[in-house]
Write a protein that holds these residues in place. Structure first.
Motif, PDB file in Angstrom:
ATOM      1  N   ASP A 172       7.702  -1.834  -6.733  1.00  0.00           N
ATOM      2  CA  ASP A 172       8.625  -0.723  -6.453  1.00  0.00           C
ATOM      3  C   ASP A 172       8.918   0.119  -7.694  1.00  0.00           C
ATOM      4  OD1 ASP A 172       8.871  -1.427  -3.795  1.00  0.00           O
ATOM      5  OD2 ASP A 172      10.509  -2.826  -4.195  1.00  0.00           O
ATOM      6  N   ALA A 173       8.483  -0.341  -8.858  1.00  0.00           N
ATOM      7  CA  ALA A 173       8.746   0.417 -10.094  1.00  0.00           C
ATOM      8  C   ALA A 173       7.674   1.491 -10.284  1.00  0.00           C
ATOM      9  CB  ALA A 173       8.763  -0.526 -11.292  1.00  0.00           C
ATOM     10  N   ASP A 174       8.060   2.563 -10.983  1.00  0.00           N
ATOM     11  CA  ASP A 174       7.127   3.664 -11.234  1.00  0.00           C
ATOM     12  C   ASP A 174       6.562   3.635 -12.645  1.00  0.00           C
ATOM     13  OD1 ASP A 174       7.579   5.237  -8.668  1.00  0.00           O
ATOM     14  OD2 ASP A 174       9.615   4.970  -9.399  1.00  0.00           O
ATOM     15  N   GLY A 175       7.215   2.882 -13.543  1.00  0.00           N
ATOM     16  CA  GLY A 175       6.739   2.793 -14.918  1.00  0.00           C
ATOM     17  C   GLY A 175       7.289   1.536 -15.571  1.00  0.00           C
ATOM     18  N   PHE A 176       6.692   1.163 -16.694  1.00  0.00           N
ATOM     19  CA  PHE A 176       7.043  -0.110 -17.338  1.00  0.00           C
ATOM     20  C   PHE A 176       7.110   0.035 -18.862  1.00  0.00           C
ATOM     21  CE2 PHE A 176       4.740  -0.947 -13.451  1.00  0.00           C
ATOM     22  CZ  PHE A 176       5.525  -1.900 -12.824  1.00  0.00           C
ATOM     23  N   ILE A 177       8.119  -0.631 -19.446  1.00  0.00           N
ATOM     24  CA  ILE A 177       8.173  -0.805 -20.900  1.00  0.00           C
ATOM     25  C   ILE A 177       8.247  -2.314 -21.131  1.00  0.00           C
ATOM     26  CG2 ILE A 177       9.447  -0.329 -23.030  1.00  0.00           C
ATOM     27  CD1 ILE A 177       8.856   2.329 -21.871  1.00  0.00           C
ATOM     28  N   PHE A 178       7.329  -2.841 -21.930  1.00  0.00           N
ATOM     29  CA  PHE A 178       7.346  -4.260 -22.268  1.00  0.00           C
ATOM     30  C   PHE A 178       7.772  -4.403 -23.724  1.00  0.00           C
ATOM     31  CE2 PHE A 178       4.666  -4.123 -18.574  1.00  0.00           C
ATOM     32  CZ  PHE A 178       4.880  -5.336 -17.928  1.00  0.00           C
ATOM     33  N   GLY A 179       8.921  -5.050 -23.962  1.00  0.00           N
ATOM     34  CA  GLY A 179       9.429  -5.216 -25.311  1.00  0.00           C
ATOM     35  C   GLY A 179       9.334  -6.659 -25.766  1.00  0.00           C
ATOM     36  N   SER A 180       8.917  -6.846 -27.018  1.00  0.00           N
ATOM     37  CA  SER A 180       8.840  -8.218 -27.547  1.00  0.00           C
ATOM     38  C   SER A 180       9.270  -8.255 -29.010  1.00  0.00           C
ATOM     39  CB  SER A 180       7.409  -8.756 -27.454  1.00  0.00           C
ATOM     40  OG  SER A 180       7.333 -10.075 -27.997  1.00  0.00           O
ATOM     41  N   TYR A 206      -1.288  -0.059 -10.898  1.00  0.00           N
ATOM     42  CA  TYR A 206      -2.334   0.960 -10.844  1.00  0.00           C
ATOM     43  C   TYR A 206      -1.801   2.385 -11.112  1.00  0.00           C
ATOM     44  CZ  TYR A 206      -6.010   3.941  -8.925  1.00  0.00           C
ATOM     45  OH  TYR A 206      -6.962   4.924  -8.748  1.00  0.00           O
ATOM     46  N   LEU A 207      -2.296   2.980 -12.173  1.00  0.00           N
ATOM     47  CA  LEU A 207      -1.953   4.339 -12.610  1.00  0.00           C
ATOM     48  C   LEU A 207      -0.455   4.581 -12.811  1.00  0.00           C
ATOM     49  CD1 LEU A 207      -4.661   6.602 -10.937  1.00  0.00           C
ATOM     50  CD2 LEU A 207      -4.493   5.873 -13.299  1.00  0.00           C
ATOM     51  N   LYS A 208       0.250   3.495 -13.117  1.00  0.00           N
ATOM     52  CA  LYS A 208       1.667   3.626 -13.487  1.00  0.00           C
ATOM     53  C   LYS A 208       1.768   3.606 -15.018  1.00  0.00           C
ATOM     54  CE  LYS A 208       3.488   1.382  -9.335  1.00  0.00           C
ATOM     55  NZ  LYS A 208       4.220   0.214  -8.807  1.00  0.00           N
ATOM     56  N   PRO A 209       2.577   4.469 -15.593  1.00  0.00           N
ATOM     57  CA  PRO A 209       2.659   4.540 -17.055  1.00  0.00           C
ATOM     58  C   PRO A 209       3.325   3.311 -17.661  1.00  0.00           C
ATOM     59  CG  PRO A 209       4.324   5.942 -16.055  1.00  0.00           C
ATOM     60  CD  PRO A 209       3.466   5.425 -14.934  1.00  0.00           C
TER      61      PRO A 209
END
Ligand SMILES: Cc1cc2nc3c(=O)[nH]c(=O)nc-3n(C[C@H](O)[C@H](O)[C@H](O)COP(=O)(O)O)c2cc1C
Length: 210
Positions: free
Chosen positions: A74-82, A113-116
Motif C-alpha cells: 500500500d506504500a508508494d515509496g520507501f526510505i530505509f535507514g540504518s 515495482y517502480l516505487k521510489p
C-alpha cells in the motif's frame, strides 16, 4: 500518497530515527503521508534460502519482515535507514532487507515495482558510503527508481542531539524528502496522463556457467 520509512536501528528513537523524522517532515510539508516502521529489537534470522516465500507469498518466519510486507504493497515509496555497524548496515537490518526483498520478489505481489526508494545511513564517524552502496543494491535489483539528494544520504552523530547539530546532514535529509515528494507527484501525474508502466518481457534466469 504514502512513504514508509524503515528504522533499522535497535534504538527506537535514536540517531537513525532522528534522521528519518527530518525526511518525514519534508515529505509531510509536501502533503505526502508518512509512517516510520521500526524493525524492533527481537532477533531477526537471516534468509535460510528455503524459497517457501514463493509458495506462501510471505516469509516462513513470523516476525517484523512479514509485518512490513503486509503493509508495503500500500506504500508508494520507501526510505530505509540504518546505523553504520562496522562500516556496513547493522546486522538486523541486513537480515531484514535480505528477507523483505527476497520474499517480496518471490511473493508474486511485486510490492516494490517502480516505487521510489532511498537509503539513509547514520554513523558516529565512518563507513557511511560503504553502507549507502550496499543498501542501494536492494533497490537497483528490484526495479526501484533511486531518489538522491545533494550529497550521499548520511548524517553524523553518536546521540540524537549530535545528529540535530549536523546542519548539512539535516539539509541532505530534507532535500531527499522533497525530491521524493516531487518524484511521487510526477509519477502520479504521468500515470493520470496515460503514461503506462513499461512493457515487460518474460523473466529469464541464466546461471553463470551458461
Ligand atoms: C556494533 C556497533 C558498531 C558500530 N560501528 C560503527 C562504524 O563502523 N562507524 C561509525 O562511525 N560508527 C559506528 N557505530 C556507531 C553508530 O553508527 C552510531 O552511534 C549511530 O549514530 C547509532 O545510530 P542509532 O542511534 O540509530 O542506533 C557503531 C555502533 C555499534 C553499536
Amino acid at each position: 500518497m504514502k512513504v514508509l520509512l524503515v528504522n533499522g536501528s535497535p534504538h527506537v528513537e535514536g540517531c537513525t530515527y532522528t534522521a528519518l523524522t527530518e525526511v518525514a517532515s519534508a515529505l509531510q510539508a509536501e502533503a505526502i503521508e508518512t509512517e516510520i516502521f521500526h524493525i524492533g529489537t527481537k532477533p531477526l534470522a537471516g534468509c535460510f534460502g528455503c524459497r517457501k516465500c514463493g509458495e506462501l507469498g510471505h516469509c516462513v518466519f513470523s516476525d517484523r519482515v512479514n509485518d512490513f510486507l503486509a503493509i508495503a504493497g500500500d506504500a508508494d515509496g520507501f526510505i530505509f535507514g540504518s546505523p553504520v555497524h562496522y562500516a556496513s548496515a547493522c546486522g538486523a537490518m541486513v537480515s531484514f532487507m535480505d528477507r523483505v526483498f527476497y520474499a517480496g520478489s518471490n511473493s508474486g505481489k511485486r510490492p516494490f515495482y517502480l516505487k521510489p526508494a532511498a537509503a539513509v545511513c547514520v554513523a558516529r564517524r565512518a563507513g557511511t558510503t560503504a553502507t549507502f552502496d550496499m543498501m542501494n543494491k536492494y533497490f537497483t535489483i528490484s526495479e526501484m527508481p533511486v531518489i538522491s539528494s545533494l550529497y550521499w544520504n548520511m548524517v553524523h552523530g553518536f546521540t540524537p542531539e549530535e545528529v540535530r547539530q549536523d546542519q548539512e546532514g539535516l539539509l541532505i535529509m530534507r532535500t531527499l524528502g522533497r525530491n521524493m515528494a516531487w518524484f511521487l507527484k510526477c509519477k502520479e501525474a504521468g500515470l493520470h496522463a496515460g503514461v503506462d508502466f513499461p512493457k515487460q518481457e518474460e523473466r529469464v534466469m541464466t546461471n553463470f556457467i551458461r
